[in-house]
Every structure is written in structure tokens, then in C-alpha cells.
Scaffold this motif. Sequence first.
Motif, short mmCIF file in Angstrom:
data_model
loop_
_atom_site.label_atom_id
_atom_site.label_comp_id
_atom_site.label_asym_id
_atom_site.label_seq_id
_atom_site.Cartn_x
_atom_site.Cartn_y
_atom_site.Cartn_z
N ASN A 236 0.81 -1.22 0.00
CA ASN A 236 0.00 0.00 0.00
C ASN A 236 0.84 1.27 0.00
OD1 ASN A 236 -2.39 -1.55 0.13
ND2 ASN A 236 -2.22 -1.70 2.38
N ASN A 237 2.17 1.11 -0.01
CA ASN A 237 3.07 2.28 0.01
C ASN A 237 4.18 2.10 -1.01
OD1 ASN A 237 2.12 3.90 2.52
ND2 ASN A 237 2.30 1.78 3.26
N PRO A 238 3.87 2.03 -2.30
CA PRO A 238 4.91 1.81 -3.32
C PRO A 238 5.96 2.92 -3.36
CG PRO A 238 2.81 2.46 -4.33
CD PRO A 238 2.53 2.18 -2.90
N VAL A 239 5.57 4.12 -3.00
CA VAL A 239 6.54 5.24 -2.98
C VAL A 239 7.59 5.00 -1.90
CG1 VAL A 239 6.85 7.71 -2.62
CG2 VAL A 239 4.86 6.88 -3.89
N HIS A 240 7.14 4.56 -0.73
CA HIS A 240 8.08 4.27 0.36
C HIS A 240 8.99 3.10 0.00
CE1 HIS A 240 5.48 6.32 3.68
NE2 HIS A 240 6.01 7.17 2.82
N LEU A 241 8.47 2.13 -0.75
CA LEU A 241 9.27 0.98 -1.18
C LEU A 241 10.46 1.46 -2.00
CD1 LEU A 241 9.48 -2.17 -1.44
CD2 LEU A 241 8.22 -1.92 -3.59
N GLN A 242 10.22 2.34 -2.96
CA GLN A 242 11.29 2.87 -3.79
C GLN A 242 12.21 3.78 -2.99
OE1 GLN A 242 11.89 2.09 -7.15
NE2 GLN A 242 13.80 3.17 -6.69
N LEU A 243 11.66 4.48 -2.03
CA LEU A 243 12.45 5.43 -1.24
C LEU A 243 13.41 4.70 -0.29
CD1 LEU A 243 12.92 8.42 -0.44
CD2 LEU A 243 11.10 8.12 1.28
N PHE A 244 12.93 3.63 0.32
CA PHE A 244 13.73 2.94 1.34
C PHE A 244 14.67 1.87 0.77
CE2 PHE A 244 10.01 3.78 4.44
CZ PHE A 244 10.47 5.06 4.67
N PHE A 245 14.34 1.31 -0.43
CA PHE A 245 15.13 0.19 -0.93
C PHE A 245 15.55 0.38 -2.40
CE2 PHE A 245 11.98 -1.30 2.15
CZ PHE A 245 12.80 -1.85 3.12
N PRO A 246 16.09 1.54 -2.76
CA PRO A 246 16.42 1.77 -4.17
C PRO A 246 17.48 0.81 -4.72
CG PRO A 246 17.39 3.47 -2.77
CD PRO A 246 16.46 2.68 -1.90
N ASP A 247 18.50 0.51 -3.93
CA ASP A 247 19.57 -0.36 -4.42
C ASP A 247 19.12 -1.80 -4.55
OD1 ASP A 247 22.09 1.25 -4.78
OD2 ASP A 247 21.62 1.83 -2.73
N LEU A 248 18.35 -2.28 -3.59
CA LEU A 248 17.90 -3.67 -3.67
C LEU A 248 16.96 -3.87 -4.84
CD1 LEU A 248 17.39 -4.69 0.08
CD2 LEU A 248 19.47 -4.37 -1.26
N LEU A 249 16.13 -2.89 -5.13
CA LEU A 249 15.25 -2.99 -6.28
C LEU A 249 16.04 -2.97 -7.58
CD1 LEU A 249 12.39 -0.59 -5.11
CD2 LEU A 249 12.24 -3.09 -5.36
N ARG A 250 17.05 -2.09 -7.66
CA ARG A 250 17.86 -2.02 -8.87
C ARG A 250 18.71 -3.27 -9.06
NH1 ARG A 250 21.78 2.33 -10.33
NH2 ARG A 250 21.74 1.09 -12.24
#
Length: 415
Positions: A236-250
Motif C-alpha cells: 500500500n506504500n509503493p513510494v516508500h518501497l522505492q524510497l527505502f530500498f532503491p539499491d535492492l530494487l535495482r
Amino acid sequence: MTTIYRVSSPEKLHPLDPLNVLRFYPDLTRHHSKKMQDRQDLILYLASIHRAAVKSGRPLGFCQIPLRLMSLRHWVYDYRTVFDYFFEVVQIGYNCGLDNNEISTVIPKKLPDDVIAPIKARKLVYMPPPLPAGGVVSKVFVRQHLKDEILSRLAASGRLDLHAPVVWLLDHPTSEVNFYFVPSGKLQLRDTSVWPISAVETWPSWLREALFGEGIDIESAYTQFLMEHVREAYANNPVHLQLFFPDLLRSLSDKREWRREICVDILGLDYNDDNISIVKKICMSLANGSKISPGILIGHGSYSITRDIIINGVEDVSPMNLIRIGERLSAIAKQYSTARKVVCMSELGINPSRKNQKMVFSSYFEWEREARYKIWEAVGRHGIMVHDGIDGIPTEYLQDIPGLVKSLNIRLTKS
């Protein structure tokens, strides 16, 4: 050489041969012929390992070999008569599991020339263990047409201990071989082969690929596991997901470029396979909880595996450069730490203390095993099971990895 592959000699040695069993056991002529044959086979096996070690040309004290002495005892109960002739123990074995896994470190002794000369000519034939009563059966196809190429490279690698079982596979009456796997490890969540060759999944990756063909790995398996549960927690917080875990997502969506940036822009290394291997080691150490910070990198703080990898790998170890590297890598380390805490709370439902975070690995091993078996089922129950994938998969399945990814919902890559 922590796995002992039993071999047997098809030839009878002359009584005056320096490797004849009676030279080592002169008072045991009335013992059962099978026991004497086992002793003879052990003599030739240890002689071949000795030859492989000294052939490197290094001083004998630097030719350290890991061996499970208990495995030798299970082969021949009075093995020390032979062992002490060829080797010296420099570190007695330690227990690394629930089984008899005590691994000792040994070095070869200097032998007379009349003993060394005959060793090379001895032929040793691999002896498969008894067929197990149970286990998971996986079909494997051996690339027997590459026999000369494989044996040549194996000889150059110095792994003489693997020669006999490799020849057994290459000379098998058919290229199709059924391997039996059983659960292994403290948690019984990994798989190890027990027949016809034990622990084949621990063989060098180049050898597995040469023998069985390419495989499929779970891409960045541990990171994928963490982010699968983090995504659910932040649904429910996709913005926070990208904000907190940018390197792991990349690291999952753009792995190649992300690793290149760490290699070139952060560590200042050339982009090649050797240096990418350093990047992989750093990322794995951070994922496993190794601490890193500018202070730790310049020598102020606790011991850190990541620090050792960096200091030994980068060329510029000036304080200014190490501080820059430490700042960037500490950001990645914090993302892994946060992800472990999220999984601890959302998946396990417990307080994310340091002790409880270790339980995340147990959950990961369960996820990894389930994913591995999904792949195995999807590729027709073929291949060698390794911890994060399957080796030796038929070509028709390798050609449709995108289809497998879509059907299994697991990120996969060729090994």
C-alpha cells in the motif's frame, strides 16, 4: 578433497612394487582378501592425491589438503599405517555439522624417488556406493562426446581426486544417468547427491557445466527472497518501497548496470569478470549482515568481512577514497538490514532483534528449496541440484527461460 571417492585398482601389483599392500601391511597376509584389496586401493588412492599435491611444484608445507580422516577410517579401519607414510596432519579436523564432517588439513611428506615414479602409471576405477533405499531421482545427461577436452582440463586443474568418478561418468554405457538426492545440512533444506556419486553439486562449476551442460540459477536468490516479502509489506506504500530500498530494487531489475556502477564508479576497478566477482562477494557479505562504514574502512571499528574484501580488492586505499566507498556501501548495508527487519516482522511475526534476524535465514532456505523444486519440476525433473538452482538442464528448457520466469514467478538466469 573433503569428499572421499572410493576407487579400486584392476591390476595386481608385483610383490616388489613399492606400492604393494604387503609393503605397508607385512603381517596381515592371512586377512580376508576383500580387506587386503581395500587396503591396496587406499594405498593407490592416497598415492595419487600425494602426487597431485607435489606436482604443483610448491614447497610441501604449502601444499595443504583438506581431508575427512573419518571417511578414510570407514574405508580401512587401520588407514593410519598408509596415511602416515604419505601425509602429515597440520590441523586436526573440526566438527562443522551433525554428521561426521570433521575436516583435517594435511600436507604431503617427502617420499623416495622409487616410490614416486610408479604412482603415475596406476589406474584407479571409481566404485559407486550401494544404491540408496530412498531419495529424489533426477535424470542427468552426460556430455560424453567432450571426454578428451574434459579430462585434459581436469588434469590441468590438479583435481586428481575427481579423475576416477569423472571417467566413470564419461565411460558410462549410456549418456543418461539417474542421480539420487537427499536432504542435507543442519536444517535439511539443501540437497546433496548420494548416488552414483556423492556431493557432485560441490564439484567446480566449470566441471559441472562441461559434464552436464548449462543450468538455471535463481537470480540474486537471497535479495529476491527479501524483496518478495518487503513488497508485500509495502503493497500500500509503493513510494516508500522505492524510497527505502532503491539499491535492492535495482539489483534485481537492472543487475548488470547496478554492479557495473559499484565496480567502476564506487570501487574504481575495471569492468571485468574478476572484479565483478569482488562486487558479488561484497554484496553477499552485506546481505549476510557484515558491517561497513567509513570508520570501519579506515580502521576504526569492529572486524568486518566486507572491509577485508575491499582492502584486498581495490587499488586506491587512501583514507579519502575509503571514506567515499564506505559511505556508499553503508547505504546498501542499511537497506539490507531494514529488509531483514521487515521480513522478521511481516513474515515471522517476531521482534526484529539481532538474534531473531538470524531466523530469517531459515525462512530463506525454505523459500530457496521450494523455488528449486519448482524449477526442477518445470524442466522435467532433470539436472543436478545446487543450492540456488539446477545444473545440466536440457537445451529445450534453457531456450525458454522467459517462459519459466512467467510461469513460476521467480527471477531466473542461466548459470
